[in-house]
Enzyme design. Structure first.
Site, PDB file in Angstrom:
ATOM      1  N   LEU A   9      53.633 -18.040   4.948  1.00  0.00           N
ATOM      2  CA  LEU A   9      52.423 -18.828   5.175  1.00  0.00           C
ATOM      3  C   LEU A   9      52.348 -20.026   4.242  1.00  0.00           C
ATOM      4  O   LEU A   9      51.753 -21.050   4.579  1.00  0.00           O
ATOM      5  CB  LEU A   9      51.179 -17.952   4.981  1.00  0.00           C
ATOM      6  CG  LEU A   9      51.000 -16.783   5.954  1.00  0.00           C
ATOM      7  CD1 LEU A   9      49.811 -15.933   5.537  1.00  0.00           C
ATOM      8  CD2 LEU A   9      50.814 -17.298   7.376  1.00  0.00           C
ATOM      9  N   GLY A  10      52.936 -19.883   3.067  1.00  0.00           N
ATOM     10  CA  GLY A  10      52.883 -20.979   2.110  1.00  0.00           C
ATOM     11  C   GLY A  10      53.550 -20.613   0.798  1.00  0.00           C
ATOM     12  O   GLY A  10      53.914 -19.461   0.554  1.00  0.00           O
ATOM     13  N   GLY A  12      53.232 -21.182  -3.500  1.00  0.00           N
ATOM     14  CA  GLY A  12      52.436 -21.604  -4.639  1.00  0.00           C
ATOM     15  C   GLY A  12      53.315 -21.736  -5.861  1.00  0.00           C
ATOM     16  O   GLY A  12      54.526 -21.516  -5.803  1.00  0.00           O
ATOM     17  N   SER A  13      52.701 -22.093  -6.974  1.00  0.00           N
ATOM     18  CA  SER A  13      53.465 -22.272  -8.203  1.00  0.00           C
ATOM     19  C   SER A  13      53.984 -20.960  -8.761  1.00  0.00           C
ATOM     20  O   SER A  13      54.985 -20.929  -9.479  1.00  0.00           O
ATOM     21  CB  SER A  13      52.596 -22.967  -9.258  1.00  0.00           C
ATOM     22  OG  SER A  13      51.432 -22.197  -9.528  1.00  0.00           O
ATOM     23  N   ALA A  15      53.910 -17.811  -6.674  1.00  0.00           N
ATOM     24  CA  ALA A  15      54.191 -16.798  -5.656  1.00  0.00           C
ATOM     25  C   ALA A  15      54.396 -17.443  -4.292  1.00  0.00           C
ATOM     26  O   ALA A  15      54.027 -18.599  -4.068  1.00  0.00           O
ATOM     27  CB  ALA A  15      53.040 -15.795  -5.578  1.00  0.00           C
ATOM     28  N   THR A  16      54.992 -16.661  -3.394  1.00  0.00           N
ATOM     29  CA  THR A  16      55.117 -17.061  -1.991  1.00  0.00           C
ATOM     30  C   THR A  16      54.186 -16.183  -1.173  1.00  0.00           C
ATOM     31  O   THR A  16      54.079 -14.979  -1.425  1.00  0.00           O
ATOM     32  CB  THR A  16      56.565 -16.886  -1.496  1.00  0.00           C
ATOM     33  OG1 THR A  16      57.429 -17.705  -2.297  1.00  0.00           O
ATOM     34  CG2 THR A  16      56.699 -17.307  -0.043  1.00  0.00           C
ATOM     35  N   VAL A  17      53.502 -16.781  -0.209  1.00  0.00           N
ATOM     36  CA  VAL A  17      52.526 -16.050   0.598  1.00  0.00           C
ATOM     37  C   VAL A  17      53.107 -15.790   1.988  1.00  0.00           C
ATOM     38  O   VAL A  17      53.628 -16.700   2.634  1.00  0.00           O
ATOM     39  CB  VAL A  17      51.205 -16.836   0.721  1.00  0.00           C
ATOM     40  CG1 VAL A  17      50.155 -15.991   1.443  1.00  0.00           C
ATOM     41  CG2 VAL A  17      50.702 -17.254  -0.651  1.00  0.00           C
ATOM     42  N   LYS A  31      50.909 -11.955  -1.238  1.00  0.00           N
ATOM     43  CA  LYS A  31      51.447 -12.900  -2.217  1.00  0.00           C
ATOM     44  C   LYS A  31      52.493 -12.153  -3.030  1.00  0.00           C
ATOM     45  O   LYS A  31      52.192 -11.111  -3.620  1.00  0.00           O
ATOM     46  CB  LYS A  31      50.331 -13.429  -3.123  1.00  0.00           C
ATOM     47  CG  LYS A  31      49.250 -14.198  -2.390  1.00  0.00           C
ATOM     48  CD  LYS A  31      48.184 -14.722  -3.337  1.00  0.00           C
ATOM     49  CE  LYS A  31      48.701 -15.839  -4.211  1.00  0.00           C
ATOM     50  NZ  LYS A  31      47.616 -16.480  -5.002  1.00  0.00           N
ATOM     51  N   ASP A 125      40.111 -23.240 -11.193  1.00  0.00           N
ATOM     52  CA  ASP A 125      41.045 -23.999 -10.348  1.00  0.00           C
ATOM     53  C   ASP A 125      40.472 -24.233  -8.952  1.00  0.00           C
ATOM     54  O   ASP A 125      41.167 -24.066  -7.944  1.00  0.00           O
ATOM     55  CB  ASP A 125      42.383 -23.268 -10.259  1.00  0.00           C
ATOM     56  CG  ASP A 125      43.518 -24.179  -9.792  1.00  0.00           C
ATOM     57  OD1 ASP A 125      43.352 -25.417  -9.867  1.00  0.00           O
ATOM     58  OD2 ASP A 125      44.561 -23.664  -9.359  1.00  0.00           O
TER      59      ASP A 125
END
Length: 211
Positions: A9-10, A12-13, A15-17, A31, A125
């Site tokens: 899905l995406g 991040g800095s 983790a991967t989702v 995640k 954040d």
């Protein structure tokens, strides 16, 4: 819970989702990060596991799996089909948010922040990429930078960075009115995001008609 990993899905800095499906057919998001690099993800789990609000993504659990000879730390959370607010606005197939939608999004985020603050938690954040959308509106996600209000831990997340176009005198005035520089900074960040959504919804890069 037994589950099967799906498509990405995406990223991040930290983790991967992924999309995931449980053995009962429930769809949720996962995640994942290599255990040795999962400190931020584990910190996020500590916060999400104690939260229960319609304005915060729902925590589903966590576990460790072995995949391709690597141990992975997995944080299971609610799947939000609309993606982030950034995704929703940029996707051409998605209708641009109107002023009423922006107002609703803003109200929901503020209610989410009030819930967090009432429990002594500071997100640190808040930005469009960390606000997820579904059919009911928007929810706050990504607690990797979160901290307790009385926790003396420095942060380098988005809320600690001043907008490049901000007016220092206006920021000072907000701080005076709020009586709290940290709260003023979070409020400034929120207004920055709202302004960005409004400009994008107009589609011209200028102010919305009638403003």
């Amino acid at each position: 819970m037994r589950w099967t990993r799906g498509h990405v899905l995406g990223h991040g800095s930290s983790a991967t989702v992924y999309a995931a499906t449980s053995s009962t057919g429930e769809v949720f998001a996962v995640k994942s990060a290599i255990v040795s690099r999962s400190e931020t993800l584990q910190r996020e789990q500590q916060f999400l596991s104690i939260l229960n609000s319609p304005y915060v993504v729902t925590y589903k659990g966590c576990d460790i799996t072995k995949e391709n000879k690597k141990f992975m730390y997995n944080l299971l959370i609610q799947y939000m089909p609309g993606g982030t607010i950034v995704d929703a606005i940029k996707t051409r197939d998605c209708a641009r948010p109107n002023e009423l939608q922006i107002s609703n999004y803003t109200r929901q985020v503020i209610q989410g922040l009030e819930y967090l603050h009432s429990n002594g938690i500071v997100h640190c954040d808040i930005k469009g990429a960390n606000l997820l959308v579904d059919e009911n509106g928007v929810k706050i996600a990504d607690f990797g930078c979160a901290k307790w209000a009385n926790e003396n831990v420095p942060t380098v997340c988005a809320d600690s960075i001043q907008p490049s176009y901000s007016s220092f005198s206006l920021r000072q005035r907000i701080e005076q009115l709020e009586g709290n520089p940290d709260r003023a900074n979070r409020r400034w960040k929120m207004e920055e995001e709202i302004n960005w959504m409004t400009i994008r919804s107009n589609g011209s890069g200028g102010p919305v008609a009638g403003d």
